[in-house]
Design a protein around this motif. Structure first.
Motif: not given
Length: 138
Positions: A92-99, A101-108, A119-121, A127-131
């Protein structure tokens, strides 16, 4: 010279004097400013977001699907990387929220027998999440 013993002054209040303490004005406790609790970030389905992009890159979905999950610069870059192959997520992806409204995602992921990192941000806009960034680290 021998030690001198002196009587100590009375240090306890006389009996019945405790009642007189109620009439002494006491300082009011000062109000303490407590910051409002931080609002949790909007719900992000990181696995779905990453999976949609991986399916497009593997040729299992049309490239136009990227327009619903990524900003135009990412769509233009990823549209040229589509090839027929098989990719699957290992964990499952790991998600980190630096703020909030921002999420940094990593997955194998596993592709053609190799383990790769993704790696994705993502940013919450309109009103929605955008890569906003997506990289497959080979």
């Amino acid at each position: 010279m021998p030690p001198v013993v002196r009587r100590l002054p009375a240090y306890e209040p006389p009996v019945g004097a405790a009642r007189g303490l109620d009439s002494i004005p006491r300082p009011r406790p000062r109000p303490v400013w407590v910051p409002p609790p931080e609002v949790p970030p909007p719900v992000l389905d990181a696995a779905r977001l990453i999976w949609v992009v991986l399916e497009v890159l593997d040729g299992r979905r049309p490239a136009r699907v990227l327009r619903s999950v990524a900003v135009p610069a990412v769509v233009a870059r990823l549209s040229g990387l589509v090839r027929v192959r098989t990719t699957r997520m290992v964990r499952a992806p790991r998600v980190c929220h630096p703020t909030r409204l921002v999420a940094e995602i990593s997955v194998t992921v596993r592709r053609e027998g190799r383990a790769l990192a993704v790696a994705a941000r993502a940013e919450h806009r309109e009103g929605r999440w955008w890569l906003t960034t997506f990289s497959v680290l080979e």
